[in-house]
Design a protein around this motif. Sequence first.
Motif, PDB file in Angstrom:
ATOM      1  N   GLN A   1       0.413  -5.917  91.048  1.00  0.00           N
ATOM      2  CA  GLN A   1       0.494  -5.114  89.837  1.00  0.00           C
ATOM      3  C   GLN A   1      -0.826  -5.053  89.085  1.00  0.00           C
ATOM      4  O   GLN A   1      -1.423  -6.068  88.772  1.00  0.00           O
ATOM      5  N   THR A   2      -1.218  -3.841  88.825  1.00  0.00           N
ATOM      6  CA  THR A   2      -2.501  -3.621  88.179  1.00  0.00           C
ATOM      7  C   THR A   2      -2.430  -3.771  86.664  1.00  0.00           C
ATOM      8  O   THR A   2      -3.375  -4.229  86.051  1.00  0.00           O
ATOM      9  N   TYR A   3      -1.319  -3.409  86.047  1.00  0.00           N
ATOM     10  CA  TYR A   3      -1.276  -3.463  84.593  1.00  0.00           C
ATOM     11  C   TYR A   3      -0.549  -4.689  84.048  1.00  0.00           C
ATOM     12  O   TYR A   3      -0.587  -4.969  82.865  1.00  0.00           O
ATOM     13  N   CYS A   4       0.111  -5.431  84.891  1.00  0.00           N
ATOM     14  CA  CYS A   4       0.871  -6.600  84.442  1.00  0.00           C
ATOM     15  C   CYS A   4       0.681  -7.704  85.472  1.00  0.00           C
ATOM     16  O   CYS A   4       0.918  -7.492  86.646  1.00  0.00           O
TER      17      CYS A   4
ATOM     18  N   ALA B   1      -4.700  -8.656  96.780  1.00  0.00           N
ATOM     19  CA  ALA B   1      -3.962  -7.765  97.683  1.00  0.00           C
ATOM     20  C   ALA B   1      -4.754  -6.521  98.075  1.00  0.00           C
ATOM     21  O   ALA B   1      -4.256  -5.699  98.844  1.00  0.00           O
ATOM     22  N   SER B   2      -5.973  -6.357  97.589  1.00  0.00           N
ATOM     23  CA  SER B   2      -6.698  -5.107  97.812  1.00  0.00           C
ATOM     24  C   SER B   2      -6.992  -4.810  99.282  1.00  0.00           C
ATOM     25  O   SER B   2      -7.138  -3.659  99.653  1.00  0.00           O
ATOM     26  N   GLY B   3      -7.063  -5.833 100.139  1.00  0.00           N
ATOM     27  CA  GLY B   3      -7.321  -5.610 101.556  1.00  0.00           C
ATOM     28  C   GLY B   3      -6.077  -5.611 102.422  1.00  0.00           C
ATOM     29  O   GLY B   3      -6.154  -5.497 103.646  1.00  0.00           O
TER      30      GLY B   3
ATOM     31  N   ARG C   1       7.949  -1.049  93.557  1.00  0.00           N
ATOM     32  CA  ARG C   1       7.148  -0.664  92.395  1.00  0.00           C
ATOM     33  C   ARG C   1       5.886  -1.523  92.311  1.00  0.00           C
ATOM     34  O   ARG C   1       4.778  -1.011  92.140  1.00  0.00           O
ATOM     35  N   ALA C   2       6.042  -2.835  92.461  1.00  0.00           N
ATOM     36  CA  ALA C   2       4.889  -3.743  92.365  1.00  0.00           C
ATOM     37  C   ALA C   2       3.883  -3.467  93.467  1.00  0.00           C
ATOM     38  O   ALA C   2       2.674  -3.424  93.230  1.00  0.00           O
ATOM     39  N   TYR C   3       4.350  -3.255  94.692  1.00  0.00           N
ATOM     40  CA  TYR C   3       3.440  -3.007  95.813  1.00  0.00           C
ATOM     41  C   TYR C   3       2.740  -1.656  95.659  1.00  0.00           C
ATOM     42  O   TYR C   3       1.559  -1.525  95.956  1.00  0.00           O
ATOM     43  N   ALA C   4       3.460  -0.642  95.176  1.00  0.00           N
ATOM     44  CA  ALA C   4       2.841   0.670  94.955  1.00  0.00           C
ATOM     45  C   ALA C   4       1.807   0.599  93.834  1.00  0.00           C
ATOM     46  O   ALA C   4       0.716   1.158  93.949  1.00  0.00           O
ATOM     47  N   GLU C   5       2.132  -0.097  92.742  1.00  0.00           N
ATOM     48  CA  GLU C   5       1.187  -0.243  91.632  1.00  0.00           C
ATOM     49  C   GLU C   5      -0.085  -0.944  92.084  1.00  0.00           C
ATOM     50  O   GLU C   5      -1.169  -0.657  91.583  1.00  0.00           O
ATOM     51  N   THR C   6       0.054  -1.855  93.031  1.00  0.00           N
ATOM     52  CA  THR C   6      -1.083  -2.612  93.542  1.00  0.00           C
ATOM     53  C   THR C   6      -1.895  -1.788  94.533  1.00  0.00           C
ATOM     54  O   THR C   6      -3.031  -2.121  94.826  1.00  0.00           O
ATOM     55  N   GLY C   7      -1.310  -0.703  95.057  1.00  0.00           N
ATOM     56  CA  GLY C   7      -2.013   0.173  95.990  1.00  0.00           C
ATOM     57  C   GLY C   7      -1.869  -0.224  97.447  1.00  0.00           C
ATOM     58  O   GLY C   7      -2.633   0.247  98.298  1.00  0.00           O
TER      59      GLY C   7
ATOM     60  N   GLU D   1       2.141   6.082 100.950  1.00  0.00           N
ATOM     61  CA  GLU D   1       1.443   6.959 100.007  1.00  0.00           C
ATOM     62  C   GLU D   1       1.630   6.512  98.553  1.00  0.00           C
ATOM     63  O   GLU D   1       2.218   7.218  97.735  1.00  0.00           O
ATOM     64  N   PRO D   2       1.125   5.305  98.212  1.00  0.00           N
ATOM     65  CA  PRO D   2       1.256   4.865  96.819  1.00  0.00           C
ATOM     66  C   PRO D   2       0.556   5.837  95.882  1.00  0.00           C
ATOM     67  O   PRO D   2      -0.565   6.267  96.140  1.00  0.00           O
ATOM     68  N   ASP D   3       1.256   6.217  94.819  1.00  0.00           N
ATOM     69  CA  ASP D   3       0.724   7.194  93.883  1.00  0.00           C
ATOM     70  C   ASP D   3       1.328   6.948  92.506  1.00  0.00           C
ATOM     71  O   ASP D   3       2.535   7.077  92.327  1.00  0.00           O
TER      72      ASP D   3
END
Length: 182
Positions: A66-69, A94-96, A120-126, A145-147
């Motif tokens: 999660q990017t915002y939390c 998790a970026s790689g 949701r958490a995995y998509a938010e993380t990209g 396709e996380p968006d």
Amino acid sequence: MDLGAFEAIAEAAAREDVRLEFISGKIGVKPVPDGDHGQIIAWLQRICMQQRPDLWLFPEQGLKVQTYCNGDARPDGSLAPAEYFAGQGEWADASGVLGVVEVTSYDHDTDRRDRVEKPRAYAETGIPVYLLIDRDAGAVTIHSEPDNGRYASVVSLAYGHTVDLPGLGITLDTDVLKNYTR
């Protein structure tokens, strides 16, 4: 609750039958996997090694999500380059990570945890691909396709179909999963 408080609670509450996660500011309890659950992860590890020897499927690697939390999740499997997690510790960046896998457990929390919060958490993380092996439904669901905090593509297929994991060069014949579902 902040991440430091969660980590202190998780350490103090360590038990052999559950694991704790911290997603969207809430503590979640994840049951320890059963034998069929472990067999599914072993099956996936073998396929990944055969089809993509440059990648490994790391079981139970903790990820910062999660990017915002602030949050931590421990997916059943994280697909990443062979040396990606070296030196990162219990909760890794998790970026790689190219994909994560969750296998449902037969508990009351599966729906919320594996079908709502984790995608949701995995998509938010990209994270590009989230594979859910849903033993309750007898199906696999491929999120890709996380968006904007969600996966734009979500495809569910009953066991028995051949499934391509988008962008990963991995194909799964899911018929064998029928053997590991109650």
